[in-house]
Design an enzyme around this catalytic site. Structure first.
Site: not given
Ligand code: AP5
Ligand code: MG
Length: 207
Positions: A13, A85, A118, A162, A151
């Site tokens: 994402k 989400r 990552r 997660r 992270r």
């Molecule tokens: P990356 O682009 O970083 O993936 P991502 O989908 O952004 O993954 P996240 O871990 O950020 O998602 P998440 O939903 O768990 O965490 P978030 O920060 O949103 O890519 C991942 C890896 O793969 C990287 O190394 C990248 O380089 C590589 N990659 C990317 N594309 C690729 C490809 N095509 N091929 C190969 N490699 C690739 O949320 C974190 C926390 O915040 C949650 O757990 C929760 O506690 C809180 N939170 C966030 N949003 C909310 C909400 N709406 N409500 C309440 N709490 C929330």
């Molecule tokens: Mg992310």
């Protein structure tokens, strides 16, 4: 245009949204990134939020909805990454009039490898991967020169939580937007460039 990008943890994402911001001038609003910034500030709210982030569970709805609404106030060209989400969050932003919801579809075994390798920038939050998305200089962010780190929630215990949260809380949100007829699913398991091009095509078609 107002876009939401959803998908399991590590589905790409952030990577896709960063490119949409860079190439198509969307404002990239990542809920996770904003919450991590709050934690980094060390405020009393940040300390409270940290408890949720470290465990991999969702932060309280009211707080997150308010935070996002403030961020996009008076703006009309943005991409919400990882928000909403949870169904109540989705219903609470009906007034934003979202145009398009993109869901990245990636099998669980693929995302586990992505999360394990990552690295993120400690300054600007940009995502890299030790094998798939390598920075020009090892350990250093291409964008701002910041140090690349792992992270805190990219550990096996938090990753498991997660995923569980994604299945229980976020999949119903994806169905909610599907029923509204604004959901497009993109195969996120391909190489980064291919995923981005597929997403770009969907965005251009909806414009
Ligand atoms: P990356 O682009 O970083 O993936 P991502 O989908 O952004 O993954 P996240 O871990 O950020 O998602 P998440 O939903 O768990 O965490 P978030 O920060 O949103 O890519 C991942 C890896 O793969 C990287 O190394 C990248 O380089 C590589 N990659 C990317 N594309 C690729 C490809 N095509 N091929 C190969 N490699 C690739 O949320 C974190 C926390 O915040 C949650 O757990 C929760 O506690 C809180 N939170 C966030 N949003 C909310 C909400 N709406 N409500 C309440 N709490 C929330
Ligand atoms: Mg992310």
């Amino acid at each position: 245009m107002k876009i939401i990008i959803l998908g399991p943890p590590g589905s790409g994402k952030g990577t896709v949204a960063e490119k949409l911001e860079k190439n198509l001038k969307f404002l990239h609003v990542s809920a996770g990134e904003l919450l991590r910034e709050e934690v980094a500030k060390g405020t009393s709210i940040g300390k409270e939020v940290k408890k949720y982030l470290d465990k991999g569970v969702l932060a309280p709805n009211n707080f997150v909805v308010e935070m996002i609404k403030l961020e996009v106030k008076d703006k009309d060209n943005y991409i919400l990454d990882g928000f909403p989400r949870q169904l109540d969050q989705a219903k609470a932003i009906a007034d934003l009039k979202i145009d398009l919801v993109i869901c990245l579809d990636v099998p669980e075994e693929v995302v586990v490898e992505r999360l394990a390798g990552r690295r993120v920038c400690s300054k600007c939050g940009d995502s890299y991967h030790i094998k798939f998305v390598r920075p020009k200089k090892e350990g250093v962010c291409d964008q701002c020169g910041g140090k690349l780190i792992q992270r805190k929630d990219d550990n096996p215990k938090a990753i498991k939580v997660r995923f569980k949260v994604f299945h229980q809380e976020t999949e119903p949100v994806i169905n909610y937007f599907k029923k509204k007829g604004i959901l497009k699913t993109v195969d996120g398991s391909l190489a980064p460039e291919k995923v981005y091009n597929a997403v770009k095509k969907v965005v251009e078609q909806a414009r």
